[in-house]
Write a protein that holds these residues in place. Structure first.
Motif, PDB file in Angstrom:
ATOM      1  N   VAL A   3     -68.218  58.132  16.012  1.00 15.76           N
ATOM      2  CA  VAL A   3     -67.604  58.444  14.718  1.00 15.76           C
ATOM      3  C   VAL A   3     -68.652  58.940  13.731  1.00 15.76           C
ATOM      4  CG1 VAL A   3     -66.387  57.505  12.720  1.00 15.76           C
ATOM      5  CG2 VAL A   3     -65.691  56.837  15.026  1.00 15.76           C
ATOM      6  N   MET A   4     -69.769  58.225  13.633  1.00 13.91           N
ATOM      7  CA  MET A   4     -70.790  58.586  12.648  1.00 13.91           C
ATOM      8  C   MET A   4     -71.521  59.874  13.046  1.00 13.91           C
ATOM      9  SD  MET A   4     -70.189  56.377  10.455  1.00 13.91           S
ATOM     10  CE  MET A   4     -71.497  56.527   9.239  1.00 13.91           C
ATOM     11  N   ALA A   5     -71.712  60.092  14.354  1.00 18.56           N
ATOM     12  CA  ALA A   5     -72.326  61.350  14.784  1.00 18.56           C
ATOM     13  C   ALA A   5     -71.425  62.533  14.446  1.00 18.56           C
ATOM     14  CB  ALA A   5     -72.609  61.306  16.287  1.00 18.56           C
ATOM     15  N   MET A   6     -70.108  62.350  14.614  1.00 18.23           N
ATOM     16  CA  MET A   6     -69.153  63.394  14.240  1.00 18.23           C
ATOM     17  C   MET A   6     -69.277  63.725  12.759  1.00 18.23           C
ATOM     18  SD  MET A   6     -66.078  63.553  12.346  1.00 18.23           S
ATOM     19  CE  MET A   6     -65.265  61.960  12.492  1.00 18.23           C
ATOM     20  N   VAL A   7     -69.331  62.684  11.932  1.00 13.13           N
ATOM     21  CA  VAL A   7     -69.432  62.901  10.489  1.00 13.13           C
ATOM     22  C   VAL A   7     -70.742  63.604  10.146  1.00 13.13           C
ATOM     23  CG1 VAL A   7     -69.548  61.770   8.245  1.00 13.13           C
ATOM     24  CG2 VAL A   7     -67.988  60.909   9.972  1.00 13.13           C
ATOM     25  N   GLY A   8     -71.843  63.164  10.769  1.00 12.83           N
ATOM     26  CA  GLY A   8     -73.136  63.788  10.504  1.00 12.83           C
ATOM     27  C   GLY A   8     -73.135  65.268  10.829  1.00 12.83           C
ATOM     28  N   GLY A   9     -72.529  65.635  11.964  1.00 10.13           N
ATOM     29  CA  GLY A   9     -72.469  67.045  12.324  1.00 10.13           C
ATOM     30  C   GLY A   9     -71.607  67.849  11.385  1.00 10.13           C
ATOM     31  N   MET A  33     -73.345  68.287   7.932  1.00  9.20           N
ATOM     32  CA  MET A  33     -74.713  68.781   7.849  1.00  9.20           C
ATOM     33  C   MET A  33     -74.836  70.037   6.987  1.00  9.20           C
ATOM     34  SD  MET A  33     -77.706  67.870   8.594  1.00  9.20           S
ATOM     35  CE  MET A  33     -77.311  66.559   9.747  1.00  9.20           C
ATOM     36  N   LYS A  34     -73.725  70.744   6.818  1.00  8.67           N
ATOM     37  CA  LYS A  34     -73.764  71.938   5.956  1.00  8.67           C
ATOM     38  C   LYS A  34     -74.132  71.574   4.520  1.00  8.67           C
ATOM     39  CE  LYS A  34     -68.824  71.804   4.853  1.00  8.67           C
ATOM     40  NZ  LYS A  34     -67.543  72.541   4.869  1.00  8.67           N
ATOM     41  N   PHE A  35     -73.817  70.326   4.108  1.00  9.37           N
ATOM     42  CA  PHE A  35     -74.218  69.898   2.769  1.00  9.37           C
ATOM     43  C   PHE A  35     -75.735  69.780   2.682  1.00  9.37           C
ATOM     44  CE2 PHE A  35     -69.788  68.717   2.645  1.00  9.37           C
ATOM     45  CZ  PHE A  35     -69.434  68.918   1.313  1.00  9.37           C
ATOM     46  N   GLY A  36     -76.363  69.304   3.758  1.00  8.19           N
ATOM     47  CA  GLY A  36     -77.816  69.207   3.769  1.00  8.19           C
ATOM     48  C   GLY A  36     -78.477  70.570   3.746  1.00  8.19           C
ATOM     49  N   SER A  37     -78.011  71.485   4.601  1.00  9.53           N
ATOM     50  CA  SER A  37     -78.585  72.832   4.607  1.00  9.53           C
ATOM     51  C   SER A  37     -78.258  73.571   3.318  1.00  9.53           C
ATOM     52  CB  SER A  37     -78.073  73.623   5.814  1.00  9.53           C
ATOM     53  OG  SER A  37     -76.660  73.768   5.767  1.00  9.53           O
ATOM     54  N   ALA A  95     -74.211  68.135  -4.667  1.00  5.81           N
ATOM     55  CA  ALA A  95     -73.398  67.481  -3.642  1.00  5.81           C
ATOM     56  C   ALA A  95     -74.238  67.201  -2.399  1.00  5.81           C
ATOM     57  CB  ALA A  95     -72.196  68.351  -3.290  1.00  5.81           C
ATOM     58  N   GLY A  96     -75.089  68.156  -2.024  1.00  9.58           N
ATOM     59  CA  GLY A  96     -75.963  67.942  -0.874  1.00  9.58           C
ATOM     60  C   GLY A  96     -76.957  66.820  -1.105  1.00  9.58           C
ATOM     61  N   LEU A  97     -77.535  66.783  -2.295  1.00  6.35           N
ATOM     62  CA  LEU A  97     -78.463  65.703  -2.630  1.00  6.35           C
ATOM     63  C   LEU A  97     -77.746  64.350  -2.615  1.00  6.35           C
ATOM     64  CD1 LEU A  97     -80.405  67.435  -5.555  1.00  6.35           C
ATOM     65  CD2 LEU A  97     -81.292  66.938  -3.261  1.00  6.35           C
ATOM     66  N   SER A 126     -72.339  60.727  21.531  1.00  4.37           N
ATOM     67  CA  SER A 126     -72.688  60.914  20.125  1.00  4.37           C
ATOM     68  C   SER A 126     -73.263  62.301  19.890  1.00  4.37           C
ATOM     69  CB  SER A 126     -73.698  59.840  19.683  1.00  4.37           C
ATOM     70  OG  SER A 126     -73.124  58.559  19.735  1.00  4.37           O
ATOM     71  N   PHE A 127     -74.137  62.723  20.798  1.00  6.61           N
ATOM     72  CA  PHE A 127     -74.736  64.047  20.633  1.00  6.61           C
ATOM     73  C   PHE A 127     -73.687  65.145  20.773  1.00  6.61           C
ATOM     74  CE2 PHE A 127     -77.092  67.819  22.125  1.00  6.61           C
ATOM     75  CZ  PHE A 127     -77.981  67.955  21.062  1.00  6.61           C
ATOM     76  N   SER A 128     -72.754  64.956  21.705  1.00  5.66           N
ATOM     77  CA  SER A 128     -71.675  65.932  21.871  1.00  5.66           C
ATOM     78  C   SER A 128     -70.808  65.995  20.619  1.00  5.66           C
ATOM     79  CB  SER A 128     -70.813  65.579  23.084  1.00  5.66           C
ATOM     80  OG  SER A 128     -71.583  65.579  24.275  1.00  5.66           O
ATOM     81  N   ALA A 129     -70.479  64.822  20.057  1.00  2.00           N
ATOM     82  CA  ALA A 129     -69.674  64.773  18.834  1.00  2.00           C
ATOM     83  C   ALA A 129     -70.421  65.439  17.677  1.00  2.00           C
ATOM     84  CB  ALA A 129     -69.338  63.327  18.494  1.00  2.00           C
ATOM     85  N   PHE A 130     -71.726  65.194  17.607  1.00  2.00           N
ATOM     86  CA  PHE A 130     -72.539  65.798  16.545  1.00  2.00           C
ATOM     87  C   PHE A 130     -72.513  67.325  16.659  1.00  2.00           C
ATOM     88  CE2 PHE A 130     -76.614  67.602  15.211  1.00  2.00           C
ATOM     89  CZ  PHE A 130     -76.684  67.160  13.901  1.00  2.00           C
ATOM     90  N   CYS A 131     -72.688  67.844  17.871  1.00  2.00           N
ATOM     91  CA  CYS A 131     -72.736  69.293  18.062  1.00  2.00           C
ATOM     92  C   CYS A 131     -71.387  69.951  17.768  1.00  2.00           C
ATOM     93  CB  CYS A 131     -73.169  69.621  19.489  1.00  2.00           C
ATOM     94  SG  CYS A 131     -74.904  69.226  19.825  1.00  2.00           S
ATOM     95  N   VAL A 132     -70.306  69.300  18.202  1.00  2.00           N
ATOM     96  CA  VAL A 132     -68.976  69.865  17.942  1.00  2.00           C
ATOM     97  C   VAL A 132     -68.693  69.854  16.441  1.00  2.00           C
ATOM     98  CG1 VAL A 132     -66.498  69.590  18.324  1.00  2.00           C
ATOM     99  CG2 VAL A 132     -68.091  69.239  20.217  1.00  2.00           C
ATOM    100  N   GLY A 133     -69.032  68.761  15.779  1.00  2.00           N
ATOM    101  CA  GLY A 133     -68.852  68.699  14.328  1.00  2.00           C
ATOM    102  C   GLY A 133     -69.685  69.734  13.609  1.00  2.00           C
ATOM    103  N   LEU A 134     -70.918  69.937  14.085  1.00  2.00           N
ATOM    104  CA  LEU A 134     -71.813  70.917  13.477  1.00  2.00           C
ATOM    105  C   LEU A 134     -71.297  72.341  13.659  1.00  2.00           C
ATOM    106  CD1 LEU A 134     -74.594  71.260  12.084  1.00  2.00           C
ATOM    107  CD2 LEU A 134     -75.590  71.467  14.369  1.00  2.00           C
ATOM    108  N   SER A 135     -70.625  72.596  14.775  1.00  2.00           N
ATOM    109  CA  SER A 135     -70.137  73.945  15.067  1.00  2.00           C
ATOM    110  C   SER A 135     -69.037  74.395  14.120  1.00  2.00           C
ATOM    111  CB  SER A 135     -69.616  74.003  16.509  1.00  2.00           C
ATOM    112  OG  SER A 135     -68.379  73.308  16.633  1.00  2.00           O
ATOM    113  N   GLY A 136     -68.244  73.436  13.622  1.00  2.00           N
ATOM    114  CA  GLY A 136     -67.137  73.786  12.736  1.00  2.00           C
ATOM    115  C   GLY A 136     -65.992  74.489  13.430  1.00  2.00           C
TER     116      GLY A 136
END
Length: 392
Positions: free
Chosen positions: A124-130, A133-137, A323-325, A348-358
């Motif tokens: 769940v948390m890896a999904m959210v992080g991915g 992540m656009k807020f961080g970038s 918002a990113g900060l 977790s890594f798979s969830a992170f990558c899928v979330g990051l892909s949008g």
């Protein structure tokens, strides 16, 4: 209660409110703008999460005499900017209500523990992080686009708290960014001609694909992140935790706030942590900090139109930079909870990558697919982790 109303409880409650009404509000406004909602829609959304979140915390704190605070899911707000794109505000309200219903049913059934065994917090948390992540970038891209204003905000975020220990980093960034924008004549809001916009009840419309891409991930966040974090810090401080009641209350809060087009009003992890810390005074009186927090939180929701108009006057990029900060610590926590345990690593890594892909498949957003793919990968590659979670 009056005997516990002192400097420690008042200051802890107000610090918690400042935390919840600065960065998280900017995140919510940014999500509403990304979804294409109107000012009136955004005002109603902010009203719902702050007023009902504040009331939820106040009621529970007074009834149980424990420092439990109500607010809303900050990671959930960030997901909404992507998940709600292309949908109407009425459809968003319907999805929020369904998320509340899911939380309520699971809370009443008492099955939250068993469900979370098959939807691990790490995934769940890896999904959210991915997905977030656009807020961080965005901190980098907005600073490149407006280096004077956004650069001042970023510098203040990192430097001011080193000098003024009690100053929240986001508050420092907000003040610095606003001051530089004002001096350089980039602040365009006319605060003298604001018309009060009353919140409204929204007729929900239910869309199956939005329920999958919004309601299910949001419900998972409320139960697996917000409630779990709040329960954890309360137990650490030695309080008896009414777990099922907290989950049921979050479900009811989600349904009510959904009627105002607002995502779940629920138990708040970070704000509960502030109010139950030793800085809030003696243990038996710390619940008053949550009462102070709840009342001031709700009052902010009533006058949210002024905050939203203020943010709308920021120069290009500043709101997204702030918002990113504001999301920085949330992103760090997501990555930590997603990967530090050593369990469900591939999932977790798979969830992170899928979330990051949008990505969007079958008109269903990335948050849903990140959860599905993450769980499936872990079931295939890491069945021993599920077995350990069940046995534990």
């Amino acid at each position: 209660m009056p005997k516990h109303l002192n400097g420690s409880t008042i200051s802890a409650g107000l610090i918690s409110t400042v935390f919840g009404c600065t960065g998280p509000c900017l995140v919510t406004v940014a999500a509403a703008n990304a979804a294409g909602f109107t000012l009136a829609d955004t005002v109603t959304w902010v009203f719902g999460i702050y007023v009902f979140g504040g009331l939820l915390g106040t009621i529970l704190a007074l009834y149980y005499k424990i420092p439990v605070s109500g607010a809303y899911s900050i990671p959930g707000a960030t997901l909404m900017g992507t998940a709600l794109a292309g949908y109407s505000f009425n459809e968003a309200a319907g999805a929020f209500i369904i998320a509340g219903v899911i939380v309520l049913i699971i809370g009443l059934s008492g099955a939250i523990g068993k469900i979370m065994q098959f939807l691990p917090l790490e995934i769940v948390m890896a999904m959210v992080g991915g997905a977030m992540m656009k807020f961080g970038s965005g901190i980098v891209t907005t600073t490149q686009g407006n280096p004077v204003v956004c650069g001042a905000a970023v510098l203040a975020f990192f430097l001011v708290p080193r000098v003024i220990k009690k100053c929240p980093p986001v508050v420092a960034a907000l003040i610095a960014g606003f001051a530089v924008a004002l001096v350089t004549r980039q602040f365009t809001a006319d605060m003298s001609n604001i018309t009060y916009i009353a919140p409204r009840i929204v007729a929900p419309a239910f869309n199956g694909t939005l329920i999958l891409s919004c309601s299910i991930p949001l419900a998972a966040l409320v139960m697996g992140a917000e409630n779990a974090q709040a329960m954890g810090v309360l137990r650490t401080e030695g309080y008896l935790v009414p777990a099922n009641t907290m989950t049921v209350s979050s479900g009811i809060g989600g349904i009510i706030s959904g009627l105002f087009g607002a995502h779940n009003a629920n138990i708040a992890g970070p704000m509960t942590a502030i109010c139950c810390s030793s800085d809030a005074g003696e243990k038996e009186g710390r619940y008053v900090a949550s009462v102070v927090n709840g009342i001031t939180f709700a009052l902010f929701g009533v006058v949210g139109v002024y905050a939203i108009t203020f943010v709308a006057g920021f120069p290009a990029g500043l709101a997204n930079c702030l918002a990113g900060l504001a999301m920085m610590n949330v992103l760090i926590l997501c990555l930590k909870n997603g990967f530090s345990s050593g369990r469900f690593r591939y999932g977790s890594f798979s969830a992170f990558c899928v979330g990051l892909s949008g990505i969007t498949l079958l008109n269903i957003g990335c948050a849903f697919w990140a959860l599905v793919i993450g769980v499936v990968v872990s079931l295939i590659c890491e069945p021993q982790d599920f077995k350990a979670a069940v046995e534990g």
